[in-house]
Write a protein that holds these residues in place. Structure first.
Motif, PDB file in Angstrom:
ATOM      1  N   ALA A 226       0.853  -1.183   0.000  1.00 16.92           N
ATOM      2  CA  ALA A 226       0.000   0.000   0.000  1.00 16.92           C
ATOM      3  C   ALA A 226       0.893   1.238   0.000  1.00 16.92           C
ATOM      4  O   ALA A 226       2.093   1.167   0.304  1.00 16.92           O
ATOM      5  N   MET A 227       0.300   2.360  -0.345  1.00 13.27           N
ATOM      6  CA  MET A 227       1.024   3.634  -0.322  1.00 13.27           C
ATOM      7  C   MET A 227       0.524   4.451   0.862  1.00 13.27           C
ATOM      8  O   MET A 227      -0.682   4.712   0.981  1.00 13.27           O
ATOM      9  N   VAL A 228       1.427   4.850   1.744  1.00 12.25           N
ATOM     10  CA  VAL A 228       1.105   5.695   2.888  1.00 12.25           C
ATOM     11  C   VAL A 228       1.704   7.076   2.616  1.00 12.25           C
ATOM     12  O   VAL A 228       2.917   7.206   2.414  1.00 12.25           O
ATOM     13  N   ALA A 229       0.853   8.093   2.582  1.00  9.52           N
ATOM     14  CA  ALA A 229       1.312   9.461   2.315  1.00  9.52           C
ATOM     15  C   ALA A 229       0.936  10.357   3.501  1.00  9.52           C
ATOM     16  O   ALA A 229      -0.099  10.153   4.132  1.00  9.52           O
ATOM     17  N   ASP A 234       7.097  20.560   8.352  1.00 16.02           N
ATOM     18  CA  ASP A 234       7.342  21.768   7.555  1.00 16.02           C
ATOM     19  C   ASP A 234       6.398  21.872   6.356  1.00 16.02           C
ATOM     20  O   ASP A 234       6.533  22.777   5.527  1.00 16.02           O
ATOM     21  N   GLY A 235       5.453  20.932   6.261  1.00 11.17           N
ATOM     22  CA  GLY A 235       4.474  20.958   5.183  1.00 11.17           C
ATOM     23  C   GLY A 235       4.861  20.195   3.938  1.00 11.17           C
ATOM     24  O   GLY A 235       4.055  20.062   2.997  1.00 11.17           O
ATOM     25  N   SER A 236       6.082  19.668   3.879  1.00  9.12           N
ATOM     26  CA  SER A 236       6.516  18.933   2.689  1.00  9.12           C
ATOM     27  C   SER A 236       5.844  17.558   2.641  1.00  9.12           C
ATOM     28  O   SER A 236       5.683  16.892   3.666  1.00  9.12           O
ATOM     29  N   PRO A 237       5.443  17.120   1.445  1.00 10.80           N
ATOM     30  CA  PRO A 237       4.765  15.830   1.325  1.00 10.80           C
ATOM     31  C   PRO A 237       5.756  14.677   1.374  1.00 10.80           C
ATOM     32  O   PRO A 237       6.890  14.768   0.895  1.00 10.80           O
ATOM     33  N   ARG A 238       5.333  13.562   1.950  1.00 14.19           N
ATOM     34  CA  ARG A 238       6.127  12.339   1.994  1.00 14.19           C
ATOM     35  C   ARG A 238       5.214  11.160   1.661  1.00 14.19           C
ATOM     36  O   ARG A 238       4.014  11.187   1.920  1.00 14.19           O
ATOM     37  N   ALA A 239       5.808  10.121   1.115  1.00 12.76           N
ATOM     38  CA  ALA A 239       5.045   8.911   0.800  1.00 12.76           C
ATOM     39  C   ALA A 239       5.963   7.710   0.901  1.00 12.76           C
ATOM     40  O   ALA A 239       7.163   7.801   0.614  1.00 12.76           O
ATOM     41  N   GLU A 240       5.380   6.589   1.301  1.00 11.77           N
ATOM     42  CA  GLU A 240       6.157   5.357   1.449  1.00 11.77           C
ATOM     43  C   GLU A 240       5.311   4.176   0.978  1.00 11.77           C
ATOM     44  O   GLU A 240       4.156   4.021   1.382  1.00 11.77           O
ATOM     45  N   ARG A 241       5.886   3.360   0.113  1.00 13.99           N
ATOM     46  CA  ARG A 241       5.220   2.148  -0.343  1.00 13.99           C
ATOM     47  C   ARG A 241       5.625   1.008   0.586  1.00 13.99           C
ATOM     48  O   ARG A 241       6.821   0.761   0.795  1.00 13.99           O
ATOM     49  N   THR A 242       4.629   0.312   1.164  1.00  8.66           N
ATOM     50  CA  THR A 242       4.930  -0.672   2.196  1.00  8.66           C
ATOM     51  C   THR A 242       3.913  -1.806   2.200  1.00  8.66           C
ATOM     52  O   THR A 242       2.738  -1.597   1.872  1.00  8.66           O
ATOM     53  N   ALA A 243       4.381  -2.983   2.591  1.00  7.36           N
ATOM     54  CA  ALA A 243       3.488  -4.136   2.757  1.00  7.36           C
ATOM     55  C   ALA A 243       2.882  -4.162   4.150  1.00  7.36           C
ATOM     56  O   ALA A 243       2.005  -4.992   4.423  1.00  7.36           O
ATOM     57  N   PRO A 245       1.276  -1.327   6.093  1.00  4.56           N
ATOM     58  CA  PRO A 245       0.851   0.065   6.295  1.00  4.56           C
ATOM     59  C   PRO A 245       0.439   0.367   7.732  1.00  4.56           C
ATOM     60  O   PRO A 245       0.651   1.484   8.211  1.00  4.56           O
ATOM     61  N   THR A 246      -0.138  -0.600   8.432  1.00  2.00           N
ATOM     62  CA  THR A 246      -0.537  -0.355   9.820  1.00  2.00           C
ATOM     63  C   THR A 246       0.681  -0.061  10.682  1.00  2.00           C
ATOM     64  O   THR A 246       0.665   0.847  11.535  1.00  2.00           O
ATOM     65  N   ARG A 247       1.741  -0.805  10.470  1.00  2.44           N
ATOM     66  CA  ARG A 247       2.977  -0.585  11.230  1.00  2.44           C
ATOM     67  C   ARG A 247       3.566   0.790  10.899  1.00  2.44           C
ATOM     68  O   ARG A 247       4.057   1.495  11.785  1.00  2.44           O
ATOM     69  N   THR A 248       3.490   1.176   9.618  1.00  4.46           N
ATOM     70  CA  THR A 248       4.009   2.485   9.213  1.00  4.46           C
ATOM     71  C   THR A 248       3.218   3.605   9.882  1.00  4.46           C
ATOM     72  O   THR A 248       3.787   4.586  10.381  1.00  4.46           O
ATOM     73  N   VAL A 249       1.892   3.470   9.906  1.00  7.24           N
ATOM     74  CA  VAL A 249       1.043   4.484  10.535  1.00  7.24           C
ATOM     75  C   VAL A 249       1.316   4.563  12.037  1.00  7.24           C
ATOM     76  O   VAL A 249       1.363   5.654  12.623  1.00  7.24           O
TER      77      VAL A 249
END
Length: 284
Positions: A226-229, A234-243, A245-249
């Protein structure tokens, strides 16, 4: 029910030097809605035409409702309904005249007025076919496909050219037919349509089945990431592709001490999986 309405093993079909269907296997259970997906030239329509008995095969075993389509008799054909890509209704006849005419071809047809009501054309029963809208003509095609009380209904690209409202109305009709116990085989270019209607799907590429399963199962099996964005402080966007997503959140929640600015979690769609399986992802 687990008995197969359609059983295909090692199906092959060539047109000159072009292989349209290459060692294809399919098993379609009685009472399910089965979707066949694939790009143009993948072999979808050829496969359906072989199931109908309207095209010969070069090799393989095919059984439809217990018979080989290549030798199916009139009684066998009466058990199968077909909705072609092209319209088949005579332009000058009324809806009721057309449905009644086709009913005479079958040994045990449904009542024409019941079928007209089923497809939502009861208010147009006295209208000539040429006066119907595109969506209404397609509904009439379905009426002709089900007038013989088929056990199996084959739909080849049934909603091509529909606007979104007409397409969703057509979906409701297909769901109603499926609820009545009709086995339905559907080829379509619309991924949303396949996901909305099909119990199971087969993805065909270059004449072969490259994946088969439920829509949710295909997504899970072929694209677990899934993609977590989110937005940094500082307002800059970030995104991470991960299997995971719950752990990333969870990690982000510890960083932000609660609310995560701009958090969006996007899971893979059926379209993502389809494009990857058919080798089209890089061209999109």
């Amino acid at each position: 029910m687990t008995e197969l309405a359609v059983n295909v093993r090692g199906l092959r079909k060539r047109y000159g030097g072009v292989t349209a269907v290459d060692d294809l296997d399919l098993g379609i259970r009685q009472g399910e809605v089965f979707g066949i997906l694939g790009p143009n030239g993948a072999g979808k329509s050829t496969t359906v035409e072989i199931l109908q008995g309207h095209r010969t095969r070069d090799a393989g075993e095919v059984t439809v409702l217990g018979s080989d389509p290549a030798t199916g008799n009139r009684r066998w054909r009466s058990r199968i309904g077909i909705v072609w890509q092209d319209e088949s209704a005579p332009a000058e006849l009324t809806v009721r005249e057309t449905v009644s005419h086709f009913a005479a071809y079958y040994p045990n047809p449904r009542d024409p007025d019941d079928v007209i009501a089923l497809v939502g054309l009861d208010q147009k029963a006295s209208s000539r076919t040429k006066a119907l809208s595109g969506g209404q003509r397609r509904r009439l095609d379905v009426a002709l496909g089900v007038i013989g009380s088929p056990e199996l209904l084959l739909l080849d690209e049934p909603t091509t050219g529909f606007d979104p409202a007409a397409r969703r109305q057509f979906w409701e009709l297909i769901r109603q037919l499926a609820d009545d116990g009709t086995t339905i085989v559907l080829t379509t270019h619309y991924l949303e349509e396949a996901e909305a209607l099909a119990d199971r799907l087969a993805v065909i590429s270059a004449g072969r089945v490259v994946a088969e399963g439920t829509p949710a199962g295909l997504r899970e099996q072929h694209d677990k990431q899934a993609m977590v964005a989110w937005q940094e402080p500082d307002g800059s966007p970030r995104a991470e592709r991960t299997a995971t997503p719950t752990r990333t959140v969870a990690a982000l929640m510890r960083r932000f001490d609660g609310e995560i600015p701009g958090l969006v979690i996007t899971r893979p769609t059926l379209e993502d999986v389809y494009l990857r399986l058919t080798g089209q992802e890089a061209t999109q």
